[in-house]
Design a protein around this motif. Structure first.
Motif, PDB file in Angstrom:
ATOM      1  N   LEU A  39      66.503  54.417 -50.232  1.00 32.20           N
ATOM      2  CA  LEU A  39      65.535  53.371 -50.528  1.00 32.20           C
ATOM      3  C   LEU A  39      64.394  53.374 -49.528  1.00 32.20           C
ATOM      4  O   LEU A  39      64.539  53.837 -48.404  1.00 32.20           O
ATOM      5  CB  LEU A  39      66.240  52.017 -50.517  1.00 32.20           C
ATOM      6  CG  LEU A  39      67.347  51.863 -51.564  1.00 32.20           C
ATOM      7  CD1 LEU A  39      67.926  50.477 -51.494  1.00 32.20           C
ATOM      8  CD2 LEU A  39      66.814  52.141 -52.970  1.00 32.20           C
ATOM      9  N   PRO A  40      63.235  52.850 -49.906  1.00 30.54           N
ATOM     10  CA  PRO A  40      62.074  52.831 -49.006  1.00 30.54           C
ATOM     11  C   PRO A  40      62.387  52.045 -47.744  1.00 30.54           C
ATOM     12  O   PRO A  40      63.029  51.019 -47.778  1.00 30.54           O
ATOM     13  CB  PRO A  40      61.005  52.105 -49.844  1.00 30.54           C
ATOM     14  CG  PRO A  40      61.442  52.258 -51.252  1.00 30.54           C
ATOM     15  CD  PRO A  40      62.936  52.299 -51.219  1.00 30.54           C
ATOM     16  N   ARG A  91      53.941  51.419 -50.339  1.00 31.80           N
ATOM     17  CA  ARG A  91      54.377  51.651 -51.706  1.00 31.80           C
ATOM     18  C   ARG A  91      55.265  50.502 -52.175  1.00 31.80           C
ATOM     19  O   ARG A  91      55.945  49.853 -51.377  1.00 31.80           O
ATOM     20  CB  ARG A  91      55.115  52.973 -51.823  1.00 31.80           C
ATOM     21  CG  ARG A  91      56.368  53.079 -50.972  1.00 31.80           C
ATOM     22  CD  ARG A  91      57.030  54.426 -51.206  1.00 31.80           C
ATOM     23  NE  ARG A  91      58.228  54.583 -50.411  1.00 31.80           N
ATOM     24  CZ  ARG A  91      59.029  55.629 -50.515  1.00 31.80           C
ATOM     25  NH1 ARG A  91      58.748  56.596 -51.363  1.00 31.80           N
ATOM     26  NH2 ARG A  91      60.107  55.720 -49.756  1.00 31.80           N
ATOM     27  N   ASP A 137      61.074  50.629 -55.200  1.00 31.40           N
ATOM     28  CA  ASP A 137      61.494  51.624 -56.189  1.00 31.40           C
ATOM     29  C   ASP A 137      62.716  51.056 -56.910  1.00 31.40           C
ATOM     30  O   ASP A 137      63.856  51.291 -56.524  1.00 31.40           O
ATOM     31  CB  ASP A 137      61.828  52.943 -55.488  1.00 31.40           C
ATOM     32  CG  ASP A 137      62.071  54.069 -56.487  1.00 31.40           C
ATOM     33  OD1 ASP A 137      62.343  53.763 -57.664  1.00 31.40           O
ATOM     34  OD2 ASP A 137      62.000  55.248 -56.078  1.00 31.40           O
ATOM     35  N   TRP A 138      62.474  50.299 -57.965  1.00 32.10           N
ATOM     36  CA  TRP A 138      63.569  49.635 -58.665  1.00 32.10           C
ATOM     37  C   TRP A 138      64.488  50.639 -59.357  1.00 32.10           C
ATOM     38  O   TRP A 138      65.702  50.403 -59.447  1.00 32.10           O
ATOM     39  CB  TRP A 138      63.000  48.653 -59.688  1.00 32.10           C
ATOM     40  CG  TRP A 138      62.124  47.591 -59.114  1.00 32.10           C
ATOM     41  CD1 TRP A 138      60.819  47.358 -59.404  1.00 32.10           C
ATOM     42  CD2 TRP A 138      62.496  46.597 -58.140  1.00 32.10           C
ATOM     43  NE1 TRP A 138      60.342  46.288 -58.684  1.00 32.10           N
ATOM     44  CE2 TRP A 138      61.356  45.801 -57.900  1.00 32.10           C
ATOM     45  CE3 TRP A 138      63.668  46.318 -57.446  1.00 32.10           C
ATOM     46  CZ2 TRP A 138      61.361  44.728 -56.997  1.00 32.10           C
ATOM     47  CZ3 TRP A 138      63.675  45.250 -56.546  1.00 32.10           C
ATOM     48  CH2 TRP A 138      62.541  44.472 -56.337  1.00 32.10           C
ATOM     49  N   THR A 139      63.942  51.729 -59.816  1.00 32.33           N
ATOM     50  CA  THR A 139      64.784  52.742 -60.472  1.00 32.33           C
ATOM     51  C   THR A 139      65.772  53.337 -59.484  1.00 32.33           C
ATOM     52  O   THR A 139      66.956  53.527 -59.801  1.00 32.33           O
ATOM     53  CB  THR A 139      63.915  53.852 -61.078  1.00 32.33           C
ATOM     54  OG1 THR A 139      63.036  53.282 -62.057  1.00 32.33           O
ATOM     55  CG2 THR A 139      64.780  54.917 -61.742  1.00 32.33           C
ATOM     56  N   ALA A 140      65.301  53.628 -58.268  1.00 32.34           N
ATOM     57  CA  ALA A 140      66.202  54.157 -57.243  1.00 32.34           C
ATOM     58  C   ALA A 140      67.295  53.153 -56.918  1.00 32.34           C
ATOM     59  O   ALA A 140      68.465  53.517 -56.716  1.00 32.34           O
ATOM     60  CB  ALA A 140      65.405  54.505 -55.981  1.00 32.34           C
TER      61      ALA A 140
END
Length: 499
Positions: free
Chosen positions: A36-37, A45, A48-51
């Protein structure tokens, strides 16, 4: 703050809140760190909900969870609506104590539509023989206190927990009538109870003349975009399992469905979250909320709320300090199902997570990871501190210092008194009031003014000192405590007279 399954009713929440990571959990935590970021990248950025959803899916598979679901809401978007294992977005799950949110909304809306103020004494609304209030003269049980679990009642008796067959509410009230007694002053503080929603449902029926389940469905669930949600069993439920994901747990017909029996699909719960995040509530609910005067998730009926503490237990939802922010929502436990939803209003983000295994540690780990992502990119909160000179510190010590006893206790016998539950000390250490519990843990408190305090890392005030019926209390995130006054024992009696 989920409720306890009937066969584990004596356990405390401590184990659920302080679960230790297993070797697998540590590995997954490291995976999260790498996948995750990072916080430092938050300004560069978006989340990243998909991640996040992919990571949750891997952990669910590793833990052998047969069915689960995750929803993430951001503004008017639903970047994640993911079902896992055997589930689809239309698969219903039992959400346990999350039911309390909708039970409270039903009572709030009904009372407003019927012109019944929230400070109306309960004895004017339902049969007073259903409970006994030891403090009736000075502190009647009031309607608004039911919504905030602040009516002075402990949690269910064992006979009520163990009830596993469908039973009418009036018959359920007869299972343990001796325990339906207020053990502390109604309105003093919120204390988690699965009994109180039974009185909430009884009140709704008294005001409408209709079955509670009917009012809940027509006036709350359907308008919120949840027409398929029901307190009744659904044939398409995936079933609940023990932590191994293989051993089934029988369906629990709760003595009082209003505290935890709701079955709802993931896509419908997403509709509720969207409405909640965007303040797009149906007109009857919104008008009732506005008449109450504060947000649904803010406490209003307790002594701490009246002293200015806004966090606590609101209309069927509670606040929690997590990731350095204030989240609002509720958790649930329904014998084989674990769930949680939470809203972060400042970011217009929310999530809902449900699993069909009795694995509280897994739910906690996943919730922590999701909530970390919900705070991604937000600036650090710097709570203000009121500077204190020596004279002011001395005044605080005189006003608040001394020995404290618990003022409420979730699981307590009818004859329980705070004398039996241990003590804590509040004293001055260097420039701060310091709280030390019976286990020796020390917590430094920061003064926020007007009798409000916070723990060092809290972003907002989380503790309030109040006086109620001639006694002094500390209420909030450290629990509910009463101060031992000079010359008195812990029952408030003069020591000389007690001897």
């Amino acid at each position: 703050m989920a409720f306890f399954p009937r066969r584990r009713w004596i356990r405390t929440l401590k184990g659920n809140r302080n679960c230790q990571l297993s070797g697998l959990g540590l590995a997954l935590a490291l995976t999260l760190t790498l996948t995750l970021p990072r916080a430092a990248e938050g300004a560069r950025r978006p989340p990243d909900w998909t991640a996040l959803a992919d990571l949750v899916g891997r952990q669910l598979a590793a833990a052998n969870v047969p069915a689960a679901a995750l929803v993430v809401v951001e503004g008017r978007q639903v970047p994640v609506l993911r079902a896992f294992g055997e589930a689809t977005p239309q698969t219903p799950f039992r959400v346990g104590s999350i039911t309390k949110t909708f039970t409270a909304l039903a009572a709030l809306t009904t009372a407003h539509e019927k012109g019944v103020p929230l400070d109306t004494p309960l004895r004017q609304l339902i049969a007073p023989e259903l409970w006994r209030n030891r403090y009736a003269t000075d502190a009647p049980v009031r309607l608004g206190q039911l919504l905030e679990l602040a009516a002075g009642f402990r949690d269910l008796d064992r006979a009520e927990w163990d009830s596993a067959s469908p039973i009418a509410r009036r018959d359920a009230f007869r299972l343990a009538p001796a325990s339906h007694v207020t053990l502390w002053q109604p309105g003093l503080a919120s204390s988690y109870s699965n009994l109180i929603p039974a009185y909430t449902a009884q009140t709704v029926e008294a005001l409408t003349g209709k079955p509670f389940a009917t009012v809940l469905a027509r006036e709350v669930l359907a308008p919120l975009g949840m027409p398929g949600a029901t307190l009744e069993p659904r044939s398409d439920l995936p079933g609940g399992y023990k932590a191994d994901g293989a051993t089934p747990i029988p369906y629990w017909h709760m003595a009082y469905p209003a505290f935890g029996a709701l079955n709802v699909s993931t896509d419908e719960f997403a509709e509720f979250l969207l409405r909640l995040v965007n303040d797009d509530l149906p007109a009857p609910i919104a008008k009732a909320r506005d008449a109450r005067g504060v947000a649904l998730y803010e406490a209003n009926a307790t002594s701490a709320a009246q002293a200015g503490l806004r966090i606590g237990y609101g209309v069927g939802m509670y606040s929690e300090i997590r990731q350095g922010r204030v989240f609002f929502g509720h958790g649930g436990d329904a014998d084989g199902y674990r769930s949680r939803y939470a809203v972060l209003p400042e970011a217009e983000r929310a999530y809902y997570l449900v699993i069909n295994v009795d694995n509280p540690g897994l739910l906690t780990r996943l919730s922590n990871q999701i909530e970390r992502m919900l705070t991604h990119g937000l600036p650090k909160i710097r709570a203000e501190r009121v500077p204190l000179d020596e004279e002011a510190r001395g005044a605080l010590l005189a006003a608040y210092g001394r020995t404290y006893y618990p003022a409420t206790r979730r699981f307590a016998g009818a004859e329980w008194h705070n004398c039996q539950a241990g003590t804590a000390e509040l004293y001055l250490h260097q420039d701060r009031l310091t709280w030390r519990n019976a286990a020796g843990r020390k917590i430094r408190l920061t003064h926020s003014g007007d009798g409000l305090f916070r723990r060092s890392n809290d972003p907002v005030p989380t503790l309030a000192f109040v006086e109620r019926l001639g006694k002094r209390y500390l209420l909030g995130e450290l629990g509910n405590w009463r101060r031992l006054e000079p010359g008195q024992d812990c029952r408030g009696r003069l020591i000389a007279a007690a001897e």
